[in-house]
Scaffold this motif. Sequence first.
Motif, PDB file in Angstrom:
ATOM      1  N   TYR A 140      54.128  39.676  49.640  1.00  0.00           N
ATOM      2  CA  TYR A 140      54.133  39.863  48.194  1.00  0.00           C
ATOM      3  C   TYR A 140      55.020  41.012  47.771  1.00  0.00           C
ATOM      4  O   TYR A 140      55.678  40.960  46.745  1.00  0.00           O
ATOM      5  N   LEU A 142      48.585  41.900  46.125  1.00  0.00           N
ATOM      6  CA  LEU A 142      48.527  41.549  44.712  1.00  0.00           C
ATOM      7  C   LEU A 142      48.518  42.807  43.846  1.00  0.00           C
ATOM      8  O   LEU A 142      49.248  42.922  42.878  1.00  0.00           O
ATOM      9  N   ARG A 189      46.443  33.159  41.260  1.00  0.00           N
ATOM     10  CA  ARG A 189      46.183  33.752  42.574  1.00  0.00           C
ATOM     11  C   ARG A 189      45.318  35.000  42.446  1.00  0.00           C
ATOM     12  O   ARG A 189      44.533  35.319  43.341  1.00  0.00           O
ATOM     13  N   PHE A 190      45.479  35.712  41.334  1.00  0.00           N
ATOM     14  CA  PHE A 190      44.623  36.875  41.112  1.00  0.00           C
ATOM     15  C   PHE A 190      43.186  36.425  40.901  1.00  0.00           C
ATOM     16  O   PHE A 190      42.249  37.065  41.384  1.00  0.00           O
ATOM     17  N   MET A 227      46.140  31.451  48.310  1.00  0.00           N
ATOM     18  CA  MET A 227      46.809  32.565  47.637  1.00  0.00           C
ATOM     19  C   MET A 227      48.222  32.755  48.138  1.00  0.00           C
ATOM     20  O   MET A 227      49.087  33.238  47.428  1.00  0.00           O
ATOM     21  N   GLY A 231      41.855  35.681  44.141  1.00  0.00           N
ATOM     22  CA  GLY A 231      41.577  36.946  44.807  1.00  0.00           C
ATOM     23  C   GLY A 231      40.251  37.522  44.338  1.00  0.00           C
ATOM     24  O   GLY A 231      39.471  38.058  45.138  1.00  0.00           O
ATOM     25  N   TYR A 282      51.152  31.793  39.319  1.00  0.00           N
ATOM     26  CA  TYR A 282      51.101  33.114  39.922  1.00  0.00           C
ATOM     27  C   TYR A 282      49.813  33.830  39.558  1.00  0.00           C
ATOM     28  O   TYR A 282      49.139  34.390  40.414  1.00  0.00           O
ATOM     29  N   PHE A 312      42.241  45.951  38.271  1.00  0.00           N
ATOM     30  CA  PHE A 312      43.385  45.051  38.111  1.00  0.00           C
ATOM     31  C   PHE A 312      43.072  43.623  38.488  1.00  0.00           C
ATOM     32  O   PHE A 312      43.507  42.690  37.823  1.00  0.00           O
ATOM     33  N   ILE A 313      42.350  43.452  39.575  1.00  0.00           N
ATOM     34  CA  ILE A 313      42.016  42.079  39.958  1.00  0.00           C
ATOM     35  C   ILE A 313      41.147  41.453  38.877  1.00  0.00           C
ATOM     36  O   ILE A 313      41.335  40.301  38.497  1.00  0.00           O
ATOM     37  N   ILE A 371      45.633  40.933  51.685  1.00  0.00           N
ATOM     38  CA  ILE A 371      46.388  40.178  50.692  1.00  0.00           C
ATOM     39  C   ILE A 371      46.065  40.663  49.284  1.00  0.00           C
ATOM     40  O   ILE A 371      46.916  40.644  48.397  1.00  0.00           O
ATOM     41  N   ILE A 372      44.835  41.148  49.090  1.00  0.00           N
ATOM     42  CA  ILE A 372      44.466  41.705  47.785  1.00  0.00           C
ATOM     43  C   ILE A 372      45.303  42.945  47.512  1.00  0.00           C
ATOM     44  O   ILE A 372      45.757  43.166  46.389  1.00  0.00           O
ATOM     45  N   LEU A 378      37.519  35.712  45.958  1.00  0.00           N
ATOM     46  CA  LEU A 378      37.427  36.140  47.356  1.00  0.00           C
ATOM     47  C   LEU A 378      36.664  37.450  47.476  1.00  0.00           C
ATOM     48  O   LEU A 378      35.760  37.584  48.316  1.00  0.00           O
ATOM     49  N   LYS A 413      43.586  40.930  35.626  1.00  0.00           N
ATOM     50  CA  LYS A 413      44.548  39.842  35.764  1.00  0.00           C
ATOM     51  C   LYS A 413      43.869  38.560  36.202  1.00  0.00           C
ATOM     52  O   LYS A 413      44.321  37.471  35.873  1.00  0.00           O
TER      53      LYS A 413
END
Lengths: 302, 395, 309
Positions: free
Chosen positions: B327, B230, C277-278, C262, C281, C274, C38-39, B226-227, C284, C42
């Motif tokens: 996604y 994104l 959710r990042f 998520m 993530g 939205y 990016f994670i 799922i990452i 996680l 964001k």
Amino acid sequence: MKKILILGLVALLLTGCSSNGSTGNEETKQIVNIYTRDSASGTREAFEKAIDLDVISNTAIEVASNGDMITKVKSDENAIGYVSLSTDLLNTGLKALNIEGVVPSVDTVLNDTYSMKRPFSYVTRAAGDYKSEELQQLVVAYLDYLNNSIEGALVVSAAGGIVDTSGKVAFSTLKGNHSILNQDNSHLTINTAGSTSVASTLQATLEAFSPMAGNFKFTMNQTGSSDGYKRVLGSEKDGVNQADIGFASRDFSDQEDVTSALNSGIYCIDAVVVIVNENSEVNDITLDTLNAIYAGTQTTLK
Amino acid sequence: MRKIKDYILNAITYIASGISVLILGVLLVYLLVNGVKSINLKMFSDDYWAKNYLVEVDSDSRNFDSKYNGDDYYIKKYDIAIKDDDKEIVVTYIGENSQFNELKSLTVGDSLGMITPFDVGYKIESIEYLDSNGVISIGGVLLKHNAIEVAQILNENHVNSIYYQSTSGGIKASIINTLILIFVSLLIATPISICSAIYLNEYNSKNKFNQLLSVSIETLAGVPSIIYGLVGITVLFPVTQLFGATTTSVLLGALTMAVILLPTMIKATQVALAQVDQGLKDASLSLGATKVQTINKVVLPGAMNGILSGLLLCVSKVIGESAALVYTMGTFISDTPSLTNQGTSLSLMIYSIMSNDNPNFELACAISLIILVIVLVLNISVKLINYKFNKLGQR
Amino acid sequence: MNNLKTTKLNKIIDKVVSNIYLLMTLISASFMLIIIIFILFKGLSPFMSNYQYGVVNFLDFLFGTQYRPDMGIYGVGFIIINTLVSALLALSIAFPISVLTALFVVKIAPQRLSEFMKVVIDLLASIPSIVYGVFAAGIITKFTMTIASMLGVQTYGGTSLLSVVILLAIMIFPTITSISISSISSVSEDLQHASLALGATKVQTNFKVVLLSAKQGIFAGAILGVGRAFGEATAVSMVAGNKMFGPTFGLFNTTRTLTSTMIAGLKETSGLDYDIRFSIGLVLLIIILITNFGLNFIKNKVGKTHEKN
């Protein structure tokens, strides 16, 4: 080390289990499980407005759509939920409750005795804001069919919407106003967005109209009423999910300014119906009880 | 005492294994019971959305030598039979000479006046006809008529036009999308993976830099898919826009999938490369071949079987992936598979059906069964490849 | 002269091609960097003071016990605990069954039965997670409801922590089992013969000697299994229920994991709902990283004490 961890978890679980639910005594009442739609849903807004609800209890379970609501309420015998009247409840093992003595039906909605009703409204993009002039004319023709023709009204009511058929005319008389209908339109696609409750009436009318209008294509991306306005005139109107016609299962709010749209209005009425398992003893419910149940102050159905 | 203890311990292992077989069995039975009824050959060639037709039918009477003797409502005038099915009116029999084999389209466009397809299983939605007073009337499902009433209308009146729908719920487009997804993601992932694996295995010069590369790639395997979804929609979406995509698309899904496949494919290739006999490599080098020539001509062919198994493993992974694709590909089930449009793979189709307004459980189970069969075939293929290769090796 | 030319050409080709190999490896490895950047970027943006949709307090986010998007409350503290609880419970169910099955397949079962079991395990491993989700929504929830009614406890139609745990246990079972099978198969034959020669029965040898020697590999399998349990999204979202507050310890209560949060209600492509959710993530990823480090640390410690013995 691992064993200690596992023992600890089991102990927590046992305490968790015992603090949850009744102990099998026949006389203790069953706690009611409340189900609601997610925050983008127009059905949810209509329901919460009708029962005058401030804040929903945090024990509520959110479901994704009308269909998901039916699936979840069907498998939970202590559940209470709400769906659109247009949803077919036959053979689902669920029953609709009367609100303060009034049976939800097309007649009681039309004569105003059933109170939990809401409009299915639509709004289009601003004039000139379409991908092409042809597409704009096609949208205008479709809305004429939807709102003013007998055929359109029949399709909507067959799909479960409630329409007042007086004053509507045969489509053959309206056809002449739309030259777009005299050509092949298979290269055009109408994109719709917004409420999931309108899906069955919307799909039925688009499907019925397509062969009458040069076989145009359509893409339905229904994700919730608040996306309806957003994707035609609001913050997402030029984004990835832009649409040509947005739908909502409620009136448009003050923040949703529809004056710039090419066309907007209401194409049918729908009602919100409270559903429970068909084996439940409850057949009738008041708005106050619904408020108490959904706010969390009352935990049983009766 | 010892013997009893031993016996019990052994029995426990039997039971443990039995549990896993039991679970597999329950799962298969559950899918079969719910899904088998929905599986038919037509599914594979049908569209998901019904096709809508507005047609006119030849109302002149014909003489039929009708052979129909079923239980449904027979319409003498046209030699067809219909029945009620849920809330639809379905056609169950069409005579050879029936006028319904020559329905002419009334839709403006290329097909105006052409004969439209009409098959058993199609649904009659509405009929416009002239009633006994010559007034234009509408009948059919729209007015909540049932099969008897529709049969009566068809038999007794002059029909102006009929609106009917073809069968729906087909998975043809999703299958094509899945194939496109597999092809494009493997196209991207395979060369990158093989080259990376070759570098990591053959040019391994144990410095910190190489170790860092190796660790990074291994950690990629532990990241939940799922990452990747994104990251895909933020990083890779602009890349697809270069190709003309304006929304989530199959291309975006394929790019994301390629990244997900990298660690798996690299590892499989590394294992395959490592199994090539070192002696062979040394012999080739000592004969004067360059390292690259050795790799191309000696090592790679020897690792081909492992690489093939890796490829098939990746195909299974693509078919099974759902979270990342939700996604990046969206959940709209389209009937026109294309790289730059939204669409669903088979797994995504199940997710879309289940989270839709009318969850069609039977269709979801039917598609699950199809996926299982495909995956089973892939597994057997891998085993066959390994078996054949081992046989060759033994020679 | 010709030979010299071809050798020179070959040398150039060699250099070019090996640089291509290096480039490809760099591309593959760089994705890890891209993901992290990016994670991080964001994911941290809702907490920055210039965030356009309304700043979220970081501590409230990290330690919050309510997740209510409709009221603008985003707390994932309890979700972290839920995720850990469900993954660890699933591991504790799947681990013994996996190891025993692996032992059975390698050491105890006759040849044909062993082959059959391997096919079964392979099949279970290749079933897509969405199919497990359909199965869970259909059968596992009914199973939970039956158990609950036997105990006299009410459930939300079967969606509960227990259903999630059973589902995850079934899904990680093939992973742990296959790795355990490889580990057990590679225990040296000499060790086993020595044990038998010393008078131990076959069963004693299997359980005491073989399993202990394969400890490292089996542990590695468990780590991989836990990783999979953390990352599972679509299947879990179908039976979790997505409770708005927590944490959930009651087996028959609904629950909510990081991944199910998520993926739930994914409709918008912009806005706080939205972007958060990042952030989830990011949380996680950090949890997976910490758990991996911790478990690897334990694994190495166990390995060392074993070697000493």
